[in-house]
Design an enzyme around this catalytic site. Structure first.
Site, PDB file in Angstrom:
ATOM      1  N   LYS A 110     -11.128 -25.119-146.600  1.00 45.91           N
ATOM      2  CA  LYS A 110     -10.246 -25.450-145.594  1.00 45.91           C
ATOM      3  C   LYS A 110      -9.374 -26.427-146.166  1.00 45.91           C
ATOM      4  CE  LYS A 110     -13.860 -24.321-142.343  1.00 45.91           C
ATOM      5  NZ  LYS A 110     -14.729 -24.974-141.147  1.00 45.91           N
ATOM      6  N   GLN A 164     -18.081 -29.891-139.035  1.00 44.40           N
ATOM      7  CA  GLN A 164     -18.751 -28.872-139.823  1.00 44.40           C
ATOM      8  C   GLN A 164     -20.102 -28.386-139.349  1.00 44.40           C
ATOM      9  OE1 GLN A 164     -16.756 -26.576-141.528  1.00 44.40           O
ATOM     10  NE2 GLN A 164     -18.645 -25.380-142.023  1.00 44.40           N
ATOM     11  N   ASP A 221     -11.598 -26.090-133.166  1.00 39.61           N
ATOM     12  CA  ASP A 221     -12.509 -25.088-133.470  1.00 39.61           C
ATOM     13  C   ASP A 221     -12.705 -24.334-132.019  1.00 39.61           C
ATOM     14  OD1 ASP A 221     -13.751 -24.219-135.868  1.00 39.61           O
ATOM     15  OD2 ASP A 221     -15.145 -25.896-136.159  1.00 39.61           O
TER      16      ASP A 221
HETATM   17  N1  GUN Z   1     -19.989 -23.340-139.565  1.00 41.07           N
HETATM   18  C1  GUN Z   1     -20.041 -22.115-139.880  1.00 41.07           C
HETATM   19  N2  GUN Z   1     -18.838 -21.545-139.174  1.00 41.07           N
HETATM   20  C2  GUN Z   1     -18.065 -22.398-138.607  1.00 41.07           C
HETATM   21  C3  GUN Z   1     -16.943 -22.675-137.623  1.00 41.07           C
HETATM   22  O1  GUN Z   1     -16.242 -21.795-137.350  1.00 41.07           O
HETATM   23  N3  GUN Z   1     -16.775 -23.987-137.610  1.00 41.07           N
HETATM   24  C4  GUN Z   1     -17.373 -24.902-137.997  1.00 41.07           C
HETATM   25  N4  GUN Z   1     -17.049 -26.222-137.531  1.00 41.07           N
HETATM   26  N5  GUN Z   1     -18.659 -24.958-138.645  1.00 41.07           N
HETATM   27  C5  GUN Z   1     -19.025 -23.831-138.992  1.00 41.07           C
END
Ligand code: GUN
Length: 279
Positions: free
Chosen positions: A49, A93, A116
């Site tokens: 990211k 996350q 998110d």
């Molecule tokens: N862990 C797996 N997929 C995601 C996601 O889309 N967002 C976040 N914050 N954590 C994740």
């Protein structure tokens, strides 16, 4: 032989547009990532990211907390980031360490910074058919489907999996796009038959290669959301080598939903920044 939905190429197009928008508006959106503990996959995703953000001219700041953190410490960090007007987007996350209530923490993120889209406000807006910030993976999946099939009206969509991150929000998005939606899960009876009736299959259950060729109607569109690590190799929830001969379109793993998720997170952060600046 089906056509491949190239998530990597679509993600590059989206990133290109965001990079141009950032330059044109003379802004540097800031994404804050809260990363708790030592989950190896999470560290890889966050690195990715950060790299993608840098590619488009966005600032991604990672706030790490130790595995031993307690609920209140993580909540205090989210609170601090909410109140920092230099931060445009916040994600926590997942997964969080055992014993932490993830939903409570995510729902503390200010709705306008919840890039998110997983907090109660944004998830609720999507479920009501009035989306605000849409969760990144479902948003990426819808983009892939529309790029392959155009209008989805009346299509019979089967979503395998009912997670808050993918299954539930992608079902709402498909419903909002006038699909007839079935959500299948671990207690569904005759899953194979249910899947075989679908024009669109979204495989998001975390079951390696569960979707086989005799689970898929000829000409169906198949989106594979699975990321399963087996003996160091990544495989999806779809048996790609079998299903590619049956489906009209199929997304691969890797190179399908994964890059689209990151691109949509970046898109959500860019849009949140514009909105916060009144642009
Ligand atoms: N862990 C797996 N997929 C995601 C996601 O889309 N967002 C976040 N914050 N954590 C994740």
């Amino acid at each position: 032989m089906s056509a491949i939905i190239d998530g990597k190429a679509l993600a590059e197009e989206i990133k290109q547009k965001i990079a141009e928008g950032i330059l044109k508006n003379n802004i540097v959106p800031v994404l804050a990532v809260v990363l708790v503990g030592n989950n190896e996959a999470s560290h890889i995703y966050v690195k990715n990211k950060k790299k993608t953000a840098a590619e488009v001219g966005m600032d991604c700041r990672v706030f790490e907390l130790p595995e031993s953190s307690v609920q209140k410490e993580i909540e205090a960090l989210v609170d601090k980031l909410n109140n920092d007007k230099n931060i445009n987007g916040i994600i926590v996350q997942l997964p969080l360490p055992r014993g932490i209530d993830a939903n409570n923490i995510i729902s503390l993120i200010s709705p306008e910074k919840d890039v998110d889209g997983l907090g109660v406000y944004n998830a609720g807006r999507l479920a009501m058919g009035e989306p605000n910030i849409v969760a990144a993976t479902p948003k990426g999946i819808l983009y892939m489907l529309k790029s392959a099939a155009g209008d989805l009206t009346g299509k019979n969509a089967v979503v395998v999996g009912r997670s808050n991150i993918v299954g539930r929000p992608v079902s709402s998005l498909l419903l909002n796009s006038d699909c007839t939606v079935t959500i299948a899960h671990s207690k569904t009876k005759n899953l194979q038959e249910v899947a075989k009736a679908a024009d669109i299959i979204i495989a998001a259950c975390g079951c390696p290669k569960i979707i086989k060729k005799d689970w898929v109607k000829k000409g169906a569109i198949v989106i594979d959301v699975g990321i399963n690590r087996i003996d160091g190799k990544i495989s999806g929830d779809v048996d790609f080598d079998e299903v590619k001969d049956i489906a009209s379109y199929i997304s691969p793993v890797p190179g399908g939903v994964g890059p689209m998720t990151v691109a949509m997170l970046i898109d959500n952060t860019y849009n949140a920044c514009l909105k916060q600046l009144g642009k």
